[in-house]
Motif scaffolding. Structure first.
Motif, PDB file in Angstrom:
ATOM      1  N   ALA A  45      52.635  -6.468 -53.845  1.00 46.57           N
ATOM      2  CA  ALA A  45      51.790  -7.648 -54.068  1.00 46.57           C
ATOM      3  C   ALA A  45      50.661  -7.748 -53.054  1.00 46.57           C
ATOM      4  N   ASN A  46      50.964  -7.475 -51.774  1.00 45.51           N
ATOM      5  CA  ASN A  46      49.917  -7.603 -50.749  1.00 45.51           C
ATOM      6  C   ASN A  46      48.829  -6.545 -50.939  1.00 45.51           C
ATOM      7  N   GLY A 104      43.012 -18.768 -57.265  1.00 40.77           N
ATOM      8  CA  GLY A 104      44.395 -18.916 -57.700  1.00 40.77           C
ATOM      9  C   GLY A 104      45.384 -18.284 -56.758  1.00 40.77           C
ATOM     10  N   GLU A 105      46.637 -18.377 -57.147  1.00 40.16           N
ATOM     11  CA  GLU A 105      47.689 -17.718 -56.379  1.00 40.16           C
ATOM     12  C   GLU A 105      47.497 -16.216 -56.503  1.00 40.16           C
ATOM     13  N   GLN A 106      47.686 -15.533 -55.426  1.00 35.56           N
ATOM     14  CA  GLN A 106      47.379 -14.110 -55.376  1.00 35.56           C
ATOM     15  C   GLN A 106      48.546 -13.218 -55.790  1.00 35.56           C
ATOM     16  N   ASP A 107      49.496 -13.776 -56.473  1.00 35.88           N
ATOM     17  CA  ASP A 107      50.570 -12.949 -57.011  1.00 35.88           C
ATOM     18  C   ASP A 107      51.041 -13.578 -58.317  1.00 35.88           C
ATOM     19  N   GLY A 108      51.870 -12.878 -59.019  1.00 36.93           N
ATOM     20  CA  GLY A 108      52.402 -13.432 -60.246  1.00 36.93           C
ATOM     21  C   GLY A 108      51.680 -12.945 -61.485  1.00 36.93           C
ATOM     22  N   GLU A 109      52.188 -13.423 -62.610  1.00 36.49           N
ATOM     23  CA  GLU A 109      51.699 -12.963 -63.905  1.00 36.49           C
ATOM     24  C   GLU A 109      50.243 -13.343 -64.180  1.00 36.49           C
ATOM     25  N   GLU A 112      47.869 -11.079 -62.244  1.00 40.24           N
ATOM     26  CA  GLU A 112      47.827  -9.761 -62.892  1.00 40.24           C
ATOM     27  C   GLU A 112      46.987  -9.825 -64.171  1.00 40.24           C
ATOM     28  N   ALA A 113      47.199 -10.878 -64.958  1.00 39.26           N
ATOM     29  CA  ALA A 113      46.459 -11.031 -66.213  1.00 39.26           C
ATOM     30  C   ALA A 113      44.960 -11.195 -65.959  1.00 39.26           C
ATOM     31  N   LEU A 114      44.604 -11.981 -64.960  1.00 41.33           N
ATOM     32  CA  LEU A 114      43.188 -12.180 -64.642  1.00 41.33           C
ATOM     33  C   LEU A 114      42.517 -10.870 -64.237  1.00 41.33           C
ATOM     34  N   VAL A 115      43.175 -10.092 -63.406  1.00 35.65           N
ATOM     35  CA  VAL A 115      42.599  -8.816 -62.980  1.00 35.65           C
ATOM     36  C   VAL A 115      42.509  -7.852 -64.169  1.00 35.65           C
TER      37      VAL A 115
END
Length: 139
Positions: A45-46, A104-109, A112-115
């Motif tokens: 994640a990091n 937003g929060e830098q981890d999670g679904e 991932e979807a945004l990227v």
């Protein structure tokens, strides 16, 4: 932070070779494509956050250069009323996705979807620039 730089002729020196503005933009496209591929392969994640930050920073600078210097020249040179406005709209969507990633929060679904969606938009945008705008400029 807007700059007042005027569009410059399409040359810069790199390893003793002149490069056109399109060559420089293609190099940016390649770098960001590589970063997206690295993001997809990474599981930590990091590290994903670090790569996403690099992607967002690179795209922000790239978009600013295109909007302030490249697109005005293209619009004038090609007397374009379609490609540049479409590219500007695409930039708007890309900027919105970048803002969502950064805020937003830098981890999670969702992260991932945004990227992933950002990657898809950028791929589409790059394809249009490299297959439609750049060839017309060479003519």
């Amino acid at each position: 932070m807007a700059t007042t730089a005027k569009p410059q002729p399409s040359v810069s020196k790199s390893h003793g070779k002149e490069q056109s503005a399109t060559d420089l933009l293609k190099a940016d496209h390649k770098k960001v494509t590589e970063l997206f591929a690295e993001f997809e392969k990474t599981h930590a994640a990091n590290k994903k956050m670090e790569i996403a930050t690099e992607i967002c920073n690179a795209l922000t600078v790239h978009a600013q250069v295109e909007e302030e210097m490249f697109y005005p020249s293209v619009k004038t040179a090609l007397k374009d009323k379609k490609l540049v406005p479409e590219a500007a709209v695409e930039h708007g969507v890309i900027k919105d996705l970048i803002a969502q990633i950064q805020e937003g929060e830098q981890d999670g679904e969702i992260f991932e979807a945004l990227v992933t969606v950002l990657s898809e938009y950028v791929k589409h945008h790059v394809k249009e620039e490299e297959s439609e705008i750049f060839p017309k400029l060479k003519q």
